[in-house]
Scaffold this motif. Structure first.
Motif, short mmCIF file in Angstrom:
data_model
loop_
_atom_site.label_atom_id
_atom_site.label_comp_id
_atom_site.label_asym_id
_atom_site.label_seq_id
_atom_site.Cartn_x
_atom_site.Cartn_y
_atom_site.Cartn_z
N SER A 49 0.86 -1.24 -0.11
CA SER A 49 -0.03 0.11 -0.04
C SER A 49 0.82 1.19 -0.17
O SER A 49 0.51 2.28 -0.64
CB SER A 49 -0.96 0.20 1.24
OG SER A 49 -1.80 -0.97 1.19
N ILE A 52 2.24 1.69 -3.59
CA ILE A 52 0.98 2.52 -4.23
C ILE A 52 0.89 3.74 -4.03
O ILE A 52 0.75 4.64 -5.08
CB ILE A 52 -0.11 1.29 -3.95
CG1 ILE A 52 -0.10 -0.11 -4.49
CG2 ILE A 52 -1.58 2.08 -4.73
CD1 ILE A 52 -1.16 -0.86 -4.22
N THR A 56 1.26 6.71 -6.77
CA THR A 56 0.14 7.26 -7.41
C THR A 56 0.36 8.84 -7.07
O THR A 56 -0.14 9.67 -7.77
CB THR A 56 -1.05 6.83 -6.61
OG1 THR A 56 -1.06 5.46 -6.78
CG2 THR A 56 -2.34 7.17 -7.10
N VAL A 70 3.51 -0.69 -9.76
CA VAL A 70 2.18 -0.58 -8.99
C VAL A 70 1.56 -1.90 -9.40
O VAL A 70 0.45 -2.36 -8.60
CB VAL A 70 1.45 0.52 -9.43
CG1 VAL A 70 -0.11 0.66 -9.28
CG2 VAL A 70 2.16 1.88 -8.73
N VAL A 74 -0.41 -4.19 -6.43
CA VAL A 74 -1.74 -4.40 -6.37
C VAL A 74 -2.08 -5.96 -6.64
O VAL A 74 -2.97 -6.52 -5.60
CB VAL A 74 -2.75 -3.76 -7.55
CG1 VAL A 74 -3.91 -4.27 -7.66
CG2 VAL A 74 -2.58 -2.22 -7.51
#
Length: 320
Positions: A49, A52, A56, A70, A74
């Protein structure tokens, strides 16, 4: 009560209410193992997380390479989420019954994201191949659009092929045992419980093992063969070391993911030389550990992500 579904030839397919997952019933020190799994799951969710989030919300990291990173993060979270919580629930609640449709759903999600994990590592190998073997054309070949297309195609392909493999499980009848000796609703242990012919399911499992696991692994080996050939043609020793240094972490991920899985599938599925308990333990570790160590070994050691992660930690310390 069993559910009966008529086939076109008027025979009956018997679907049980569900299955009992019994893979861990005979393990010694099982409580220690499940504590370890909880730790693995927390690390998986936390660090993936973080990766990411960092990528992001940093526009400078919106590049083909970090799109692939990424994608892997995920996949890691979903892959461990579809198995570890259910394993822990079985241990805590002592309820190992899985309804038939939920069993098929878990099977679909696990093998879809296991496939995507395999292809995600191949995509990262492709990124290294283009960067090292075609440095002058890297930005024109490996664009954000082309990487998005590659990632999208792998997702579409994985979902489609595993949907087919899972769908044909509904053509099997289960009229005797419903005890699945694995750590989840595993494909082969489930179809082997069928009381009608499961040749199609066995053939599908054999073909997909090569297509979805061995195929990407061979592509990665060929990619690194090309990379090594290019590196050893470099005149500067410094350039060779720098090029190889960018590949070390990825090679660790490849070894940790592919070698245990290919070994367990080959020895367990085809040769059946591995003890059933050892197969369950080995396969569960081989499936759960890579998503946990991927962000630590690869993503968080990447210079750009490491710098931003440290900046995020310092900012949180200043503004708790």
């Amino acid at each position: 009560m069993s559910v009966f579904t008529p086939l076109l030839n008027d025979s009956l397919i018997i679907h049980p209410p569900g299955f009992y997952v019994i893979g861990f019933e005979t393990f010694p020190f099982i409580s220690v193992y499940f504590i370890f799994l909880v730790f693995v799951y927390v690390v998986t969710v936390l660090f993936n997380s973080l990766v990411i989030y960092i990528i992001t919300f940093n526009h400078r990291l919106h590049t083909p390479k970090f799109l692939a990173v990424v994608n892997l993060a995920v996949i890691d979270i979903i892959l461990n989420t579809c198995t570890i919580p259910s394993m822990v629930k079985i241990f805590l609640v002592k309820d190992n019954f899985v309804p038939f449709n939920l069993c098929l759903l878990q099977m679909f999600v696990y093998y879809t994201f296991g496939t995507l994990e395999s292809y995600a590592l191949a995509i990262l190998a492709y990124d290294r191949l283009i960067a090292i073997c075609f440095p002058l054309r890297h930005n024109s070949i490996n664009t954000l659009r082309s990487m998005s297309c590659i990632v999208g195609l792998t997702w579409s392909f994985a979902v489609g092929i595993i949907a087919f493999a899972t769908g044909i499980m509904t053509r099997l009848s289960f009229c005797s045992s419903v005890r699945v000796f694995s750590y989840f609703c595993d494909y082969a242990p489930v179809f082997r419980l069928a009381c009608n012919d499961y040749t199609m399911q066995w053939s599908t499992a054999s073909f997909l093992t090569f297509l979805l696991l061995v195929g990407p692994f061979i592509f990665i080996l060929l990619s690194y063969g090309s990379i090594l050939a290019t590196v050893f043609r470099m005149k500067s020793l410094d350039s060779r070391v720098k090029a190889l240094a960018t590949c070390v972490e990825h090679l660790i991920l490849v070894a940790v993911f592919y070698i245990p899985l290919i070994t367990v599938f080959t020895i367990g599925f085809y040769l059946r030389l591995i003890d059933a308990d050892q197969r369950v333990l080995s396969l569960s570790l081989a499936s759960c550990i890579p998503p946990c160590i991927n962000p630590i070994v690869y993503s968080l050691k990447t210079k750009e992500i490491k710098t931003r992660a440290l900046a995020l930690v310092h900012r949180m310390k200043r503004n708790p």
